[in-house]
Every structure is written in C-alpha cells, then in structure tokens.
Design an enzyme around this catalytic site. Structure first.
Site, PDB file in Angstrom:
ATOM      1  N   CYS A 118     -11.621 -33.477 -34.501  1.00 19.57           N
ATOM      2  CA  CYS A 118     -11.179 -34.713 -33.860  1.00 19.57           C
ATOM      3  C   CYS A 118      -9.839 -34.648 -33.153  1.00 19.57           C
ATOM      4  CB  CYS A 118     -11.191 -35.859 -34.860  1.00 19.57           C
ATOM      5  SG  CYS A 118      -9.777 -35.933 -35.949  1.00 19.57           S
ATOM      6  N   ASP A 148     -16.622 -41.501 -33.991  1.00 19.36           N
ATOM      7  CA  ASP A 148     -16.001 -40.367 -34.673  1.00 19.36           C
ATOM      8  C   ASP A 148     -17.081 -39.547 -35.376  1.00 19.36           C
ATOM      9  OD1 ASP A 148     -14.298 -38.661 -36.036  1.00 19.36           O
ATOM     10  OD2 ASP A 148     -12.911 -40.231 -36.613  1.00 19.36           O
ATOM     11  N   ASP A 149     -17.321 -38.333 -34.890  1.00 19.87           N
ATOM     12  CA  ASP A 149     -18.305 -37.426 -35.507  1.00 19.87           C
ATOM     13  C   ASP A 149     -19.753 -37.823 -35.242  1.00 19.87           C
ATOM     14  OD1 ASP A 149     -16.101 -36.202 -36.577  1.00 19.87           O
ATOM     15  OD2 ASP A 149     -16.710 -36.374 -38.663  1.00 19.87           O
ATOM     16  N   ASP A 202     -15.935 -38.046 -30.357  1.00 14.63           N
ATOM     17  CA  ASP A 202     -14.952 -36.963 -30.256  1.00 14.63           C
ATOM     18  C   ASP A 202     -15.581 -35.592 -30.464  1.00 14.63           C
ATOM     19  OD1 ASP A 202     -15.375 -37.317 -32.988  1.00 14.63           O
ATOM     20  OD2 ASP A 202     -13.266 -37.622 -33.486  1.00 14.63           O
ATOM     21  N   ASN A 203     -16.566 -35.500 -31.314  1.00 10.97           N
ATOM     22  CA  ASN A 203     -17.317 -34.253 -31.520  1.00 10.97           C
ATOM     23  C   ASN A 203     -18.645 -34.616 -32.163  1.00 10.97           C
ATOM     24  OD1 ASN A 203     -14.801 -34.161 -33.774  1.00 10.97           O
ATOM     25  ND2 ASN A 203     -16.861 -34.133 -34.660  1.00 10.97           N
TER      26      ASN A 203
END
Length: 647
Positions: A74, A38-39, A319-320
């Site tokens: 997200c 995540d991130d 996700d990004n």
C-alpha cells in the site's frame, strides 16, 4: 401590442438564459471523483459481488482490464500514484520506516509537489476522505498537515486498520472518534456530506474517497499480542455469501508447484482445513466490500440530484490486489502474481464508453497525469513524472504525453513474504525481484529476475495462469529483447518510462514495440547489452546493487539518492527490526507493551457488532475528541511490527 412585445421580450430573455446556462455547463471543467479501496482483488471477481459498482460503473462506464500497480503494497503504491512515479524514483519502497511511511514521505519532501497541489493549481477544489498512508497518526497528524487539500478527513493510526474504531483528523485538527460506529459507514457519511458541500460551490471539485476495506483487521489481544484477522463486515452484511468460494482456477492450490523461484518452491499444498479458512477470508472480504458498494450508490445518487452527473468523471481502483491460495500462497500481496498487481480500474464520465472493456495498458503512475489532463492543467505536471495520460476520451487520445504503449515494470524489495492472518506462516526467502510485463493484442509476457539469480518467463496469452515457466526453452532472440527492455524500465525516469525503446534504439524511430524490436536485423544489436542482475538480496533499493544502469541519463531527477543507502540511524532501526524475538513471544507474536496497549484503549471498541444500519446525516453527533494523553504520548508503533502485517 404591449403585452405581445413584453411576451416576446420575456421569451427572448429565457432563450438567452438557456443558451448561457448550456454554454456555462459546456465550459465548466469536469468534476473528478476517485474511489480507492485497500487490497481489493480484480482477478478473483470481487467486483461481481458489488451491485452498485455493476449498475453505475460497469454498465455505464468502461473497465480497463490491463491496469496495474507496479509495486504490490500500500504505502509505496499510494505514494507512486500521488507522485506519478515508480517506487524506484519516489524511494518509498516499504510500509514502515526507514524506507516507508508518512515521516519518510515528508523527509523526502514528496508532499510539496504532488497530485493535489497540481489540481489546486488547475483551479480545483480538492478533497480527501479516508486512509492516506501508513504512519499518519495521532502523533503527527498536523506535523505537517498534508498539503494541497481544501478539505480533508484522514484516518489516523493506530486505528486505521480497526473496522469498529473510526478515528479521523479533520483538516489537521486534533482527532475525534465516532462512538459505536463502523469505520466505512463514517467514510460513507462524510462522503455524502462532502458531495453536498462541494456541489454547492462554483469551482470544479476533486474528491478522493479511500475506505480501508477490504484490508484485514488488526487485533491486539489482552496480553498485548498483535495479529491480523479477516476483514470485519458491517453487522448488516455479516450473513452474506455463505456458499461463495474462491474461484477454483488451475493455479489455485495446484497438486504440483510450478512457480519455483525463491521461496515459491518451498510452499506445500494446502490442506482442506486451510482451503476452507481461505474461503471464509474471501467471503469476509466480499462482505466488507458491501459497505463500500453503498458509498458508490450514494455518490451517484447525489450526482444525479445535483445535476452534476454528466459533467463528472468517476474512477474506481485499489492500491494493490490480493492473492488467496494461488500457487499455494497464504493470504497476502507483495508478489508478482497477477492477483497482486492487476487491479481494478473502472471509469465513467463524459466521452467514456458505456458497458465497454478496454485493453489499454496502464499503471498507477499514469493516474495523476491523467487526472490533471482532464482538469486542463498539463502545465502543472512536472517534467520528472514517469506516468503518461491514459487515452480515456478522444481528446486524451491525442495527448502529447501518452502512457507507455505496451510495457511497464513491477518491483519489490523484501527479505521474506508476509502471510496475513497466520502469525507463524511468513515465508522465509527473499522477495526482491524485477518483473517486466509486455501486453499487446499479439502477446502477453511476464519476465522476472529475482535477486537469487532465478528467472521466470510466462506466456499469459497461451498460459493465463502461469503454469509453465518457459525461461529455459525461450529463444535468445526473445529473451535478450525482454532483458534489455527491463534494463531500461527498472531504472527509467520520466519520458524513458513512457517510451523505453528510444533508449534501446536511439537512432531508429521505427522501433516502438516488442514486435518491431524482434526483427532479425536487430539480433546483433541486442548482443551488446548486459543482463539484469542483483549483486545481493537486499530489502531496500540501492542503485549500485541492481545492475546495469544505462548511461548517466538515468541519474537525473532522482528524489533523494543520498537516502538509498541507510544512514547509521536507519541501520539502528533496521537492527531493531531484525531482533524480532525481543518484541515477540515464543509463538512468534509481537507483543505491544502494556502501557501502549492502555493508550490504545483510550478509544474504546464497542462491545458488540456495529453497522446494523448506515449512518444518517446527523452522524457528527457521535464524534468524541480523542484523549489528549493519546496525542501527547509519542509511540513508535512500527517498532512493534504494527505495519508488518501486510499494510
């Protein structure tokens, strides 16, 4: 003679069994494991600080350097991956209601036809561990239970973004929490248990492991004030990387601001104190990733023990991405910077090159059809899917629905830019834009149009840090091709996303790339297209606001156009979000009501640092049922900006 005959018969039988086992192994469909952080940044070198990732994935697999998230936040990114679609087709464009979140996902019925369902139809045992998406909570964990998973252990809100509060719902059962346990360690233990379980079964398996790290921590103060802070590492990793700093690239906190569209022109040079704070944030992100790296090590150890390693594809992505000081920006994502959209993609498995780097261009909406292609289930992928199949192996290089050859678009809808960890640093100014990326061996272009009417054009092949906006000096021959290509991709659907040139050149099959389209014989042809423009700056997707749309073809296969303009109920919710002063103090901090804060504390946080050692196989003994009062009291956490801190 009898003994000789018996011996020969035994040898023949063993040989037959050996051949049969080999044939079975060759015939068995491959397992697929997807590790999804995540991130996590790719451009700031976080992978370099993960030894197991380096050992098992970088050295033994391939890095796909041109892999992208087409929306850098997200919930929209995750839904796009699950559906194989751009956000303008899922119509999930935000982290919060009314335009994002688990409830909208279900209102639009997106969870009835998506990746896990396709894999189940392909004969796979499907499993999910970790964070699914925003708004999957203690109030709706079983309303509905996410479809398509044979086994799932989902993190539930409002505890998803608290490292030392690990709260899960198992297969839609009432949530439990793990006393004094580090969240990523619980995901680690659950992953180990899942691998032992699925490897004991005959069906091929799909296992998605989704830790929350290195996302920031949500913190709620004694008075109910809410903010984000740096990621919290496990106690055993808190001492690491004391001298590491953010890479000092030319675009890190530059003396002169060269990115000037919308709010960028207002960003001032960061002072030394802020730079040091950003460096510490970077260090904490790396520290939080160490427990993820341990999960990677365990996955490969278990695959080696079971003999499944050679028949398993392992994917690693996020996700990004994330930015920290590039072009003077405060910590966060949601921009069209490469730091936010160019995400890690590492792949290891049968037929994948070892220690290689690939320049193939791909995006998150390509992952679902690629997974299903590896599973031999192409017939289960709906025709409306935007993504294509990434040519990972020789067999996939011949797939009838390949990825877009060199181009994709990036999109975002927002009225400001959220600055994480800094309550009063949100940048006011529209963050609504369309960006075209075109990448080949010969060129690497970024072409952006903002809702303000401003344009950006960067040549990243010669200017990798986007230090010079070339838009005013670019030739009409180049700009009109880029603009026309963006017209298609900003509203493409299905095959038009994979081959946009067929729309621009319907009668000329020779045009397959930007280089082909730049031939002078097409100069007049490209004068007929209207330019991309926004009617106004909106924080949500509305087709009529984003002109032009080419042909009625683009109006087919829309998820639910009726929800693109807010209903009266949604307008009410939006108005409540706009009245931020009603739920914040004089310092701009959002205040969670006392009764909600008391509810939150029904899952107690530990009094000291946790994660001194990974959890053992007996980890379930730490599980405690969540208080029924928490489950039965409905709370709209999003109304207090719970997801507005950069989820």
């Amino acid at each position: 003679m009898k003994y000789s005959a018996l011996l020969l018969g035994t040898i023949a039988l063993l040989a037959l069994n050996t051949v049969t086992a080999k044939q079975y192994q060759e015939a068995k469909k491959p397992n697929i494991i997807f590790i999804f952080t995540d991130d996590q940044d790719h451009k700031m070198d976080s992978l370099q600080y993960m030894p197991n990732v380096q050992k098992y994935l970088v050295n033994e697999g391939t890095i796909y350097e041109n892999h992208y998230a087409t929306i850098a936040v997200c919930c929209p990114s995750r839904v796009g991956l699950l559906r194989g679609q751009y956000a303008h087709n899922t119509n999930i464009t935000d982290v919060s209601p009314p335009y994002g979140g688990y409830e909208r996902f279900n209102t639009l019925k997106l969870g009835e036809d998506y990746l896990p369902v396709w894999l189940q139809k392909s004969g796979y045992n499907t499993n999910y561990i970790g964070k699914l998406m925003n708004q999957y909570s203690v109030n709706n964990y079983n309303n509905p239970i996410p479809r398509g998973f044979n086994y799932q252990e989902q993190l539930v809100d409002p505890y998803t973004y608290i490292y030392n509060s690990a709260v899960f719902s198992v297969n839609g059962e009432p949530p439990v929490y793990y006393k004094d346990a580090y969240q990523t360690d619980v995901i680690h233990a659950k992953t180990r248990a899942a691998l032992k379980r699925v490897q004991a079964q005959e069906d091929p398996f799909f296992l998605w492991v989704s830790p929350m790290a290195p996302h920031g921590q949500f913190e709620i103060g004694k008075g109910g004030s809410m903010k984000t802070s740096d990621p919290i590492p496990a106690a055993r990793h808190a001492h690491l990387f004391k001298d590491v700093k953010i890479p000092r690239t030319p675009h890190f906190n530059p003396d002169q601001q060269v990115k000037t569209a919308s709010y960028w022109k207002t960003l001032e040079k960061l002072n030394a104190t802020m730079v040091e704070e950003f460096d510490e944030t970077y260090r904490n992100r790396l520290r939080a990733l160490q427990s993820v790296d341990e999960i990677v090590g365990t996955i490969f150890e278990e695959l080696e023990k079971s003999g499944e390693l050679d028949n398993t594809f392992v994917f690693y992505s996020a996700d990004n991405g994330y930015h920290l000081g590039q072009h003077r920006a405060f910590p966060g994502k949601c921009t069209n910077l490469e730091e936010d959209i160019n995400v890690p993609l590492l792949v290891r498995g049968p037929g994948i090159g070892k220690g290689k780097k690939s320049q193939v261009v791909s995006a998150h909406h390509d992952l679902a059809p690629t997974f299903v292609a590896l599973a031999g289930g192409d017939e289960h992928v709906p025709s409306w899917v935007d993504g294509g199949v990434i040519p990972l192996t020789k067999a996939l290089q011949k797939h009838r629905k390949p990825v877009s050859k060199e181009s994709f678009s990036v999109e975002f809808w927002g009225l400001d830019l959220l600055a994480e960890n800094y309550a009063n640093a949100n940048v006011i100014g529209p963050n609504t834009y369309k960006t075209l990326r075109v990448i080949s061996q010969d060129y690497n272009y970024v072409y952006s149009i903002w809702c303000t009417g401003e344009h950006e054009f960067y040549d990243l092949k010669n200017d990798p840090y986007a230090m010079k906006n070339l838009y005013t000096g670019a030739t009409n021959q180049l700009v009109n091709r880029l603009d026309a290509l963006l017209v298609v991709l900003k509203s493409c659907r299905a095959e038009t996303c994979r081959d946009p040139w067929r729309i621009l050149h319907p009668d000329d099959k020779h045009v397959k790339t930007l280089r082909d389209a730049l031939h002078k014989k097409y100069d007049i042809h490209y004068t007929q297209f209207r330019k991309v423009q926004f009617e106004e700056c909106l924080g949500y997707y509305q087709v009529t606001n984003e002109a032009p749309v080419i042909g009625q073809h683009f109006l087919a296969n829309v998820t639910d156009t009726s929800q693109q303009r807010p209903s009266s109920t949604e307008q009410y919710i939006i108005s409540k979000f706009d009245k931020r002063a009603d739920k914040s103090n004089e310092d701009g901090q959002f205040i969670l009501p006392k009764e909600y804060h008391e509810l939150l504390k029904l899952v107690p946080e530990p009094n000291q640092a946790v994660g001194h050692a990974p959890l053992g196989q007996d980890f379930e003994k730490y599980a405690i049922p969540v208080d029924k009062k928490l489950l039965e009291t409905p709370v709209k956490w999003a109304e207090y900006n719970f997801y507005g801190f950069g989820s």
